[in-house]
Design an enzyme around this catalytic site. Structure first.
Site, PDB file in Angstrom:
ATOM      1  N   GLY A   1       4.242  -2.352  -7.027  1.00 46.65           N
ATOM      2  CA  GLY A   1       3.868  -2.053  -5.650  1.00 46.65           C
ATOM      3  C   GLY A   1       4.475  -0.595  -5.847  1.00 46.65           C
ATOM      4  N   SER A   2       4.515   0.311  -4.555  1.00 46.01           N
ATOM      5  CA  SER A   2       4.817   1.706  -4.463  1.00 46.01           C
ATOM      6  C   SER A   2       6.450   1.656  -4.786  1.00 46.01           C
ATOM      7  CB  SER A   2       4.414   2.047  -3.298  1.00 46.01           C
ATOM      8  OG  SER A   2       2.999   2.013  -2.847  1.00 46.01           O
ATOM      9  N   PHE A   3       7.073   0.613  -4.352  1.00 47.84           N
ATOM     10  CA  PHE A   3       8.653   0.987  -4.545  1.00 47.84           C
ATOM     11  C   PHE A   3       9.147  -0.081  -5.412  1.00 47.84           C
ATOM     12  CE2 PHE A   3       8.351   3.913  -1.539  1.00 47.84           C
ATOM     13  CZ  PHE A   3       7.647   3.515  -0.049  1.00 47.84           C
ATOM     14  N   GLY A   4       8.831  -0.812  -6.369  1.00 42.83           N
ATOM     15  CA  GLY A   4       9.339  -1.598  -7.376  1.00 42.83           C
ATOM     16  C   GLY A   4       8.242  -2.547  -7.738  1.00 42.83           C
TER      17      GLY A   4
ATOM     18  N   VAL B   1       7.510  -6.859  -9.182  1.00 40.70           N
ATOM     19  CA  VAL B   1       7.924  -8.176  -8.727  1.00 40.70           C
ATOM     20  C   VAL B   1       7.884  -9.066  -9.934  1.00 40.70           C
ATOM     21  CG1 VAL B   1       7.098 -10.041  -7.117  1.00 40.70           C
ATOM     22  CG2 VAL B   1       6.748  -7.381  -6.562  1.00 40.70           C
TER      23      VAL B   1
ATOM     24  N   LYS C   1      11.225  -9.118  -5.591  1.00 42.34           N
ATOM     25  CA  LYS C   1      10.939  -7.799  -5.756  1.00 42.34           C
ATOM     26  C   LYS C   1      12.000  -6.843  -5.901  1.00 42.34           C
ATOM     27  CE  LYS C   1       8.406  -4.379  -2.743  1.00 42.34           C
ATOM     28  NZ  LYS C   1       7.686  -4.599  -1.557  1.00 42.34           N
TER      29      LYS C   1
ATOM     30  N   ASP D   1       0.300  -1.901   7.096  1.00 42.80           N
ATOM     31  CA  ASP D   1      -0.221  -2.039   5.746  1.00 42.80           C
ATOM     32  C   ASP D   1      -0.974  -2.959   5.460  1.00 42.80           C
ATOM     33  OD1 ASP D   1      -0.790  -0.520   3.317  1.00 42.80           O
ATOM     34  OD2 ASP D   1       1.397  -0.959   2.374  1.00 42.80           O
TER      35      ASP D   1
ATOM     36  N   GLY E   1       3.623  -8.459 -10.824  1.00 43.54           N
ATOM     37  CA  GLY E   1       2.825  -7.374  -9.758  1.00 43.54           C
ATOM     38  C   GLY E   1       3.949  -6.234  -9.867  1.00 43.54           C
TER      39      GLY E   1
END
Length: 1009
Positions: free
Chosen positions: A698-701, A703, A716, A815, A696
Site C-alpha cells: 500500500g501507500s505506507f507499507g 503486507v 502490515k 478511503d 500486498g
C-alpha cells in the site's frame, strides 16, 4: 386551506394516498412534502385538476420519483381521474381493486415497480382505457380473457412479470390494439391465430417465454407490424417465403434461440426500413438472400449458430453495400468462399464483425483496415491463408481480435502495437513465424494473449512481458521460443493461466513466478529448464495444475508444495529430481501426481512404491559430520576473538534491543485491547519477513502473510520513510481500538518496537483474509457471481451503517475502495485500512458534521473515489463515504474502475451508468465477466433454462446501479443515507432469490449479511 363543495372527497383521497407512500429520492420527498403545504391540492406536485366551478383531480403523475410504499384503495374515490402514472418507483403490495371504480380512466401506468398479485380484473370495468402499462413488476397468475372486451384499448404492456398459461385468444378482439407486450413472462402454448385480426397492431413482443408451435398463417395479415419479437421461446416451423411482402413496414425482427428451420425468406430485401434482423441460434439453412444491400437502414444482422451457406465460393456475396451495418454475426455456420475484397467498403460504422467457425478461405483483404470503428473482429476457426495484414493496426478502437485456428503465415506485424485498447488477441493455431514484435508492449490493456501452435521463435522480451501487466491468460506453447523466460513475469499479478510448454526455453524457471498469486494453471513442460524447482511456487495458493515434466530439473522436491490445497494435478516426470517425496497433499493423489523418469526419488506414501530414503540420509549425515570436523576448530577460534572485539558494543546495545525485540510490544493507544506481540514473534511468524510472504503493498507499507499459534495472520509493516506513515498507523489503531463489527477488519495487535538492526519498527497485525481483496476479484482472474457481489455490497453497507450511526462518536472511513474490502474464507466482506479515518465531533446530523482529525494527512482518499466537495476544501463527512460507496457499487456491477480511460474529461462512471441504466440497455454496461458467467451472449441477452431467471438478474443489476447512482451524485445533501441504501440492497437480495421472507428472516439477513 379550504376546499370547494364537491371536491372534499378528492382532498381526502389524496391524503390517504400519501399516507401509503414513502419518499425515496430528494425529488420524491419534495413532491410528497408539497402535499402537506397550505396550497390547494390542485397545486400539489404531480396533481392535475380540471373544472370551472369545482376543480376535480383528473391526473396523478408521480413517475420516476423513486417513491416507495403501496397504492391506497382510496385512489378509487378520485372519480374524475383520467390519467394514473406511478411508473418508475418502488411500490409494492397489490393493485387495489378499487381502480375499477374509475370509469373515466384512460391511462394506467404502474410499470417498473414491485407490485404483486394477479392482474386486477376490475380494471376491465374501465371501458375508456386506452393504455395499460404494467411492465416489470412481480404480477402473477393468468392474463384474463376479459381484457378482450375493452373497446378502446390501444396499448397492453405486461412485460417482465410472472404470468403463466396461455396467451388469451380474446386479445384478438381488441381491434384498436396498436402495441402488445407480453415478453419476459412464463407463458406457454402457441400463438393464438385470433391475433391475426389485429390489423392496427404495430408492435408484438412475445419473447422470453415458453411458447411453442409454428407461426400461425393469420399473423401474416398484420401488415402494419413494425416490430416482431419471438426470441427465446420454443417455436418451430419455417418462415413464409413471402414474409417481406406481408410485413413491408418492419424495422425489427427478433427470432433468436428457437427451433425455426428452412430458408431465410427471399423477399426480405423488400422490407426497406429494416434495422435489426435476428435469427441467431436456429436451424436455418441455404443462402442468405441477395439484395440485402438495398436495406440502407440495416444496422444489426445476427445469423450466428445456424446451418447457413451452400458451401460454394459465392456464399459471402451478400456482404456488399451494407452501408449502415453496426453488427454482423455469421458465427458457426457453413459459409465458404472468400471474404469479398470490398469488405473495406462495408460500413465505417460497423463495430462487430463476427465470422468465426465457418469454412471461409483465401486472404484477409487489406481493406479490412478501413473499418475504423471495429471493436470486435473474429474470423477464427476458418481456412484463411496468406499473411497477416498490417492494415489491422489501423483499427485503433479494436478490443477483441480473434484470428486463431486458420493457416495464416508470415510474421506478426509490428502495427499491432497501435491497438492500445486491445483486451484479447488470439492468433493460435496458424503458421506464423519470426519473433513477437516488441511493439506489442504498447498493448498494455491486454488480458488474453494466445499464440500457441505456430512457428514463432527467438527470445521473449523482458520489456514486453513486463508491460503487459493486465494479462490474465498467456499461452505461447508449441512454438520454438528459446533463451531464458523473463523474470518480469513476476509483474503479472493478475495472471491466471500460463502455458509456455513445448518450446526451447532454458535456464531456471523464474522464481518470480511466486509473485503471480492468482496463477491457477502453470504449464512449462517439454523445454530445457534446469536447476531446482523454485521454492516460490509454494506461494501460488490458488494453483490447481502444474506441469513441469520433460525438462532438466534437478535437486529435491520442495516440501511446501504439499500445502497447496487446491492443486489436483502435478506432473514432474522425466527430470533429474532426487531425494524424498513429500508425504501429504497432492503427493497422496495417485492419479494427480506423476513422477516417472526420476530414478533418484525415494520415500513418499507406500502406494508410490518408491525405495526408502534411510540409507541416503545416513550418507548425507556422515558427510555433514566430516565437514564439521574440518571446520569446527578454526571457526571456534574466530568466534572467540570476535566476542572479545565486540563485547563492549554488545553490552551497550543488546540491553536495549533485548528489551524491545523480545518483549511484547505495547499498544500506542490507551484503552485499546490488543495482543502483546514482539518483533521476534512477527519475524518468526512471517519466515523472517520473506519476500515470498508478501501478499500486498500500500501507500505506507507492505503486507506479509504468516502464522501465529496456529492462526493465520496478515502483518502490515509500515515504511517509516514515507511521510505520514506513522500518523496513518496511529489513526488506524485508534479508529479500530474500541469498535467491533463482523464486517470490519479487526486489528489483533499494534506493534511498536526495534528490529534486529536497531531501527524503529511499526506494524499492524490482522487476521488473514484468505480470499484477498475485492479488487483482485473485480479486476483479476477470479470472478464473483452476481449473488456474491450483492452479498459483499451488503457487507460493506452494514459496516458503514455501523460506523456512521452506531458508533459514538461516528467514524468516517475516508478511503473506501475495492482494495480496502477484504474477503474471508466464507466470502464475507470486511472493510479495512482505516489509515485515513476520521472521528466526527458530536453526533451525526443532517448537515455536514465537523470532523476531529485523527491524523493531519492532507490526503482524503483515492482518486476516483474521493467526493468532489473534498477537492473544494469541504470538511470530511459521512456523505463523503456515501459517494465512495456509490462508486464502489457501480464498479462492482460494471467491472470498470472510476479512472477507466473511457471516461474522458467530461465523463465519469456515475454519468456512464446514469445514462445507460435502463431496463432495455442495462446489460450493455454490466461486467462482461458476469455476463459470460450468466451465458448472456452478444445483444441477445440469452440465459439457459437452468440459469437464474434473466428478469431477476436484470432487475438486480439495475437496482444496485440505482443505489450507486443516487449515492454518487455531486451534491452531498442529495446522496442516499446508508440506512436507506442497506434497505434497498436487502430488498434486492430478496427479489434475486425470488421469494419474500418474513420480518424475522430479514432481521437475520441484516445481521449475517
Amino acid at each position: 386551506m379550504t376546499t370547494a363543495p364537491g371536491n372534499e372527497t378528492d382532498h381526502a383521497a389524496l391524503l390517504a394516498l400519501k399516507a401509503g407512500l414513502v419518499g425515496g429520492s430528494s425529488e420524491s420527498v419534495e413532491a410528497l412534502t408539497s402535499w402537506n403545504s397550505s396550497l390547494h391540492f390542485c397545486n400539489w406536485v404531480g396533481v392535475t385538476c380540471e373544472g370551472r366551478r369545482h376543480q376535480r383531480v383528473t391526473a396523478l403523475d408521480l413517475a420516476d420519483q423513486e417513491t416507495g410504499g403501496s397504492i391506497s384503495p382510496f385512489i378509487g374515490n378520485l372519480s374524475f381521474l383520467r390519467v394514473i402514472n406511478l411508473s418508475g418507483n418502488r411500490l409494492d403490495g397489490f393493485i387495489p381493486t378499487e381502480i375499477g371504480l374509475l370509469s373515466r380512466l384512460e391511462v394506467f401506468n404502474v410499470s417498473n415497480n414491485a407490485l404483486q398479485g394477479g392482474f386486477p380484473l376490475q380494471l376491465t370495468n374501465c371501458t375508456r382505457l386506452i393504455t395499460i402499462w404494467c411492465n416489470h413488476n412481480a404480477l402473477t397468475g393468468i392474463i384474463p380473457d376479459q381484457l378482450g372486451s375493452m373497446p378502446k384499448l390501444q396499448i397492453l404492456a405486461l412485460r417482465g412479470n410472472n404470468f403463466t398459461r396461455e396467451v388469451p385468444s380474446s386479445l384478438g378482439n381488441i381491434s384498436s390494439l396498436i402495441r402488445l407486450e407480453l415478453g419476459e413472462n412464463r407463458l406457454q402454448g402457441s400463438i393464438p391465430s385470433n391475433l391475426g385480426k389485429l390489423k392496427s397492431l404495430n408492435i408484438l413482443y412475445l419473447d422470453q417465454n415458453s411458447l411453442s408451435g409454428k407461426i400461425p398463417s393469420s399473423l401474416y395479415n398484420l401488415t402494419n407490424l413494425r416490430k416482431l419479437a419471438l426470441s427465446l421461446n420454443q417455436f418451430s416451423g419455417t418462415l413464409a417465403p413471402s414474409m417481406g411482402h406481408h410485413f413491408p413496414h418492419l424495422t425489427g425482427v427478433y427470432l433468436g434461440k428457437n427451433s425455426f428451420t428452412g430458408l431465410i425468406p427471399p423477399t426480405l430485401p423488400n422490407v426497406s426500413f429494416l434495422q435489426e434482423f435476428d435469427l441467431w441460434r436456429n436451424h436455418f439453412y441455404g443462402n442468405v438472400p441477395e439484395g440485402l444491400g438495398r436495406l440502407e437502414y440495416l444496422e444489426q444482422l445476427l445469423l450466428g449458430r445456424n446451418n447457413l451457406g451452400s458451401e460454394n465460393e459465392n456464399d459471402l456475396d451478400f456482404l456488399t453495400n451494407l452501408t449502415s451495418l453496426k453488427l454482423l454475426s455469421i458465427y458457426k455456420n457453413r459459409f465458404q468462399g472468400m471474404i469479398p475484397y470490398s469488405i473495406g467498403n462495408l460500413s465505417n460504422k460497423i463495430e462487430y464483425l463476427v465470422m468465426g467457425s465457418n469454412m471461409i478461405s483465401g486472404h484477409i483483404p487489406p481493406g479490412i483496415g478501413n473499418l475504423v470503428s471495429l471493436v470486435g473482429l473474429g474470423i477464427e476457426n476458418n481456412n484463411l491463408t496468406g499473411e497477416f495484414p498490417s492494415s489491422i493496426g489501423n483499427l485503433l478502437s479494436l478490443q477483441l481480435l480473434a484470428l486463431g485456428r486458420n493457416r495464416l503465415r508470415g510474421t506478426i506485424p509490428s502495427s499491432l502495437g497501435n491497438l492500445k485498447n486491445l483486451y484479447t488477441l488470439g492468433l493460435e493455431g496458424n503458421r506464423l513465424e519470426g519473433s513477437i514484435p516488441l511493439n506489442l508492449q504498447h498493448c498494455s490493456r491486454l488480458q488474453k494473449l494466445n499464440l500457441h501452435s505456430n512457428k514463432l521463435n527467438g527470445t521473449v522480451s523482458m520489456e514486453m512481458i513486463g508491460s503487459l501487466k493486465q494479462l490474465i491468460q498467456l499461452d505461447m506453447s508449441n512454438n520454438s521460443f528459446s533463451g531464458y523466460f523473463p523474470a518480469a513475469v513476476g509483474k503479472l499479478i493478475n495472471l491466471n493461466y500460463l502455458d509456455i510448454s513445448i518450446n526451447s526455453f532454458s535456464g531456471e524457471i523464474p522464481t518470480e513466478l511466486g509473485k503471480c498469486l492468482s496463477l491457477e494453471f502453470l504449464r512449462v513442460q517439454e523445454n530445457s529448464f534446469e536447476g531446482r524447482i523454485p521454492l516460490s511456487l509454494a506461494s501460488l495458493k490458488s494453483a490447481q495444475y502444474m506441469d513441469l515434466s520433460s525438462n532438466n530439473l534437478s535437486g529435491g522436491i520442495p516440501y511446501a508444495l504439499q500445502d497447496l490445497r487446491f492443486l489436483h494435478i502435478l506432473n514432474i516426470s522425466f527430470n533429474q529430481l532426487e531425494g524424498p517425496v513429500p508425504p501429504k497433499g497432492i503427493f497422496t493423489n495417485l492419479t494427480g501426481f506423476s513422477f516417472q523418469g526420476n530414478e533418484k526419488l525415494c520415500g513418499g506414501i507406500p502406494e508410490l512404491h518408491l525405495p526408502k530414503c534411510s540409507s541416503t540420509n545416513k550418507i548425507k549425515n556422515e558427510k555433514r559430520r566430516n565437514m564439521s570436523t574440518l571446520v569446527i576448530i578454526p571457526v571456534t577460534v574466530s568466534i572467540f576473538f570476535g566476542f572479545v572485539l565486540v563485547s563492549i558494543f554488545t553490552r551497550v546495545v543488546c540491553r536495549k534491543l533485548s528489551k524491545r525485540n523480545h518483549a511484547p510490544a505495547i499498544s500506542p493507544m490507551d484503552g485499546a485491547r490488543y495482543l502483546r506481540l514482539s518483533y521476534k514473534q512477527l519475524w518468526d511468524a512471517t519466515d523472517r519477513f520473506s519476500a515470498a510472504k508478501i501478499i500486498g503493498a500500500g501507500s505506507f507499507g507492505s503486507v506479509y502473510s504468516g502464522a501465529l499459534g496456529g492462526k493465520l495472520i496478515a502483518v502490515k509493516v509500515m515504511n517509516l520513510e514515507k511521510h505520514g506513515a506513522l500518523k496513518s498507523f496511529k489513526a488506524e489503531c485508534k479508529a479500530l481500538g474500541k469498535i467491533r463489527h463482523r464486517n470490519l477488519l479487526q486489528i489483533l495487535s499494534c506493534c511498536m518496537s526495534l528490529d534486529y538492526k536497531g531501527s524503529d519498527f511499526v506494524a499492524l497485525v490482522y487476521e488473514l483474509m484468505p480470499n484477498g481483496s475485492l479488487e483482485s476479484w473485480l479486476h483479476g482472474s477470479r470472478v464473483l457471481n452476481l449473488s456474491q457481489r450483492l452479498d459483499v455490497a451488503i457487507d460493506v453497507a452494514s459496516a458503514l451503517e455501523y460506523l456512521h450511526h452506531d458508533c459514538e462518536p461516528p467514524v468516517v472511513h475516508c478511503d473506501l475502495k475495492p482494495s480496502n474490502v477484504l474477503l474471508d474464507a466464507d466470502m464475507v466482506g470486511h472493510v479495512g485500512d482505516f489509515g485515513l479515518a476520521r472521528i466526527l465531533r458530536g453526533r451525526l446530523s443532517d448537515n455536514l458534521s465537523q470532523e476531529q482529525s485523527m491524523s493531519s494527512l492532507g490526503i482524503k482518499g483515492t482518486v476516483g473515489y474521493v467526493p468532489p466537495e473534498y477537492g473544494m476544501g469541504a470538511n470530511v463527512s459521512v456523505k463523503g463515504d456515501m459517494y465512495s460507496f456509490g462508486i464502489l457499487l457501480l464498479e462492482m456491477v460494471t467491472g470498470r474502475r472510476p479512472t477507466d480511460e473511457i471516461f474522458n474529461a467530461n465523463g465519469s462512471l456515475h454519468n456512464f451508468c446514469k445514462s445507460k441504466a435502463k431496463n432495455s440497455s442495462i446489460f450493455d454496461i454490466v461486467d462482461s465477466h458476469l455476463l459470460a458467467e450468466l451465458n448472456i451472449e452478444n445483444n441477445n441477452y440469452e440465459t439457459n433454462e437452468e440459469d437464474v431467471n434473466l428478469k431477476r438478474v436484470r432487475d438486480c443489476c439495475a437496482a444496485i446501479i440505482e443505489v450507486g447512482v443516487v449515492c454518487s451524485v455531486d451534491s452531498p445533501n442529495e446522496r442516499m443515507d446508508i440506512r436507506e441504501a442497506c434497505k434497498m440492497l436487502h430488498n434486492t437480495k430478496i427479489k434475486l432469490l425470488g421469494r419474500r421472507v418474513s420480518s424475522q428472516a430479514k432481521c437475520t439477513l441484516a445481521i449475517t449479511g
